[in-house]
Design a protein around this motif. Structure first.
Motif, PDB file in Angstrom:
ATOM      1  N   ALA A   1     -45.440 -15.000  74.632  1.00 39.80           N
ATOM      2  CA  ALA A   1     -46.357 -13.920  74.279  1.00 39.80           C
ATOM      3  C   ALA A   1     -46.627 -13.901  72.791  1.00 39.80           C
TER       4      ALA A   1
ATOM      5  N   LEU B   1     -49.156 -16.425  71.993  1.00 39.17           N
ATOM      6  CA  LEU B   1     -50.462 -16.013  72.465  1.00 39.17           C
ATOM      7  C   LEU B   1     -51.082 -14.965  71.567  1.00 39.17           C
TER       8      LEU B   1
ATOM      9  N   LYS C   1     -59.147 -11.588  83.809  1.00 40.20           N
ATOM     10  CA  LYS C   1     -60.520 -12.074  83.710  1.00 40.20           C
ATOM     11  C   LYS C   1     -61.222 -11.982  85.065  1.00 40.20           C
TER      12      LYS C   1
ATOM     13  N   SER D   1     -46.154  -6.956  73.115  1.00 37.44           N
ATOM     14  CA  SER D   1     -46.299  -8.372  73.439  1.00 37.44           C
ATOM     15  C   SER D   1     -45.842  -8.662  74.868  1.00 37.44           C
TER      16      SER D   1
ATOM     17  N   THR E   1     -48.537  -7.362  77.321  1.00 39.56           N
ATOM     18  CA  THR E   1     -49.624  -8.337  77.446  1.00 39.56           C
ATOM     19  C   THR E   1     -49.202  -9.522  78.299  1.00 39.56           C
TER      20      THR E   1
ATOM     21  N   ILE F   1     -50.919 -11.140  81.786  1.00 40.84           N
ATOM     22  CA  ILE F   1     -51.267 -12.560  81.919  1.00 40.84           C
ATOM     23  C   ILE F   1     -50.555 -13.191  83.120  1.00 40.84           C
TER      24      ILE F   1
ATOM     25  N   ALA G   1     -55.726  -8.711  71.841  1.00 46.07           N
ATOM     26  CA  ALA G   1     -55.113  -9.429  72.961  1.00 46.07           C
ATOM     27  C   ALA G   1     -56.167 -10.144  73.790  1.00 46.07           C
TER      28      ALA G   1
ATOM     29  N   LYS H   1     -57.593 -13.187  71.885  1.00 43.81           N
ATOM     30  CA  LYS H   1     -56.657 -14.297  71.835  1.00 43.81           C
ATOM     31  C   LYS H   1     -56.433 -14.939  73.205  1.00 43.81           C
ATOM     32  N   ASN H   2     -56.859 -14.261  74.248  1.00 42.25           N
ATOM     33  CA  ASN H   2     -56.650 -14.758  75.616  1.00 42.25           C
ATOM     34  C   ASN H   2     -57.928 -14.571  76.433  1.00 42.25           C
ATOM     35  N   GLU H   3     -59.054 -14.964  75.830  1.00 40.24           N
ATOM     36  CA  GLU H   3     -60.348 -14.667  76.448  1.00 40.24           C
ATOM     37  C   GLU H   3     -60.566 -15.375  77.778  1.00 40.24           C
ATOM     38  N   ASP H   4     -59.822 -16.449  78.052  1.00 43.16           N
ATOM     39  CA  ASP H   4     -59.951 -17.135  79.336  1.00 43.16           C
ATOM     40  C   ASP H   4     -59.106 -16.494  80.418  1.00 43.16           C
ATOM     41  N   LYS H   5     -58.252 -15.520  80.031  1.00 38.13           N
ATOM     42  CA  LYS H   5     -57.354 -14.883  80.989  1.00 38.13           C
ATOM     43  C   LYS H   5     -57.566 -13.375  81.124  1.00 38.13           C
TER      44      LYS H   5
END
Length: 307
Positions: A14, A17, A159, A212, A215, A219, A236, A239-243
């Motif tokens: 975390a 990430l 997402k 953390s 988050t 995920i 958050a 930093k994790n736009e695909d998830k």
């Protein structure tokens, strides 16, 4: 508004990430406690001592030398550890260092549990604390708070929003929150009461000691969504736009405050005056913008504002 052996791996993931750009401090002090060293972005504006403002600092504070600041370094981008696992960085860190430089003070930051920090100030463990504390009446009964930022609550989900999370109608979901925050103590309990009153199933709250881990839980699919302060949720997700993705709108915006002991009114006023000076010379806004938090800027820095 407000991270054990198996858990260490999860926290480490975390942290990677959530970590952003590295950060150089206005001073190079090292934390002799468990929190590691403190540092801020090399691009942070240089700040010089203001002799007139420095005279406002009470003698008992000034003679301490280096002040130990309590913070919960799990709340990126406001306060969090860098990839080395020791360096504490973030918007709050850079901003407070700028304040200290104006006042001719040196700081070191000590990592601690969020819900222990105010107690650390009231017990004189820390002369001050900064950790995205929302200013409210309950906290102001224990300590003095100097306004410096404004944030609301926002939610994140997986997402594509597979659970069809609707913030305004959320009942029967599993929601992640950080212990001791307004989301955990006020917002979600009130929402659950409304759910039950309407004959619906309450949300299950998964309360973690550090954001953390909250988050990381989302995920990993352990929760359906999380609720946190708007800058933290935005960071958050970025930093994790695909998830992850944000869901709903920001609500219940409220100011953050730097925490000092109740009897340290002169010190609180000195911090307020330093913030005013930083706002006037443009340093305040530059620091916020470097952490993509310019929208949370305030133009007044009162001590114990009406909550």
């Amino acid at each position: 508004m407000r991270t054990t052996t198996s858990a260490v791996a999860a926290f480490g993931a975390a942290a990677l990430l959530l970590s952003g750009c590295g950060s150089d401090s206005l001073d190079d002090s090292k934390d002799s406690g468990s929190g590691g060293s403190s540092s801020s972005s090399s691009a942070a504006p240089a700040v010089k001592k203001d002799d007139a403002l420095a005279k406002l600092v009470p003698a008992d504070i000034a003679k301490m030398g280096t002040l130990t600041v309590g913070t919960d370094a799990s709340y990126a981008p406001n306060e969090f550890t860098a990839a080395d696992g020791k360096t504490i960085q973030g918007m709050d860190i850079d901003l407070l260092k700028a304040v200290a430089a104006k006042l001719g003070l040196k700081l070191t930051f000590q990592n601690g549990g969020f819900d222990s920090l105010i107690g650390g100030v009231t017990s004189n463990k820390y002369p001050l604390a900064i950790s995205s504390f929302t200013i409210n009446e309950k906290r102001m009964q224990q300590v003095s708070m100097v306004q410096y930022f404004n944030a609301g609550t926002s939610w994140a989900t997986a997402k594509g929003n597979p659970k069809k999370v609707d913030v305004d109608k959320a009942c029967g979901l599993t929601i992640g929150v950080q212990k001791g925050t307004v989301q955990a103590d006020d917002d979600l309990p009130a929402r659950n009461k409304k759910c039950v009153d309407e004959g619906k199933k309450a949300n299950k709250l998964v309360v973690e000691a550090e954001q953390s881990k909250v988050t990381a839980d989302l995920i990993a699919g352990k929760v359906d969504a999380f609720a946190a302060d708007s800058p933290i949720t935005a960071w958050a997700v970025a930093k994790n736009e695909d998830k992850l993705e944000k869901v709903g709108s920001v609500y219940e915006a409220a100011p953050y405050g730097i925490v000092v002991a109740k009897d340290q009114t002169k010190f609180a006023e000195a911090l307020s005056k330093a913030l005013e000076s930083l706002e006037k010379d443009g340093t305040y806004k530059k620091i916020l913008e470097q952490w993509n938090n310019g929208d949370g800027a305030v133009n007044e820095f009162p001590v114990n504002p009406k909550a």
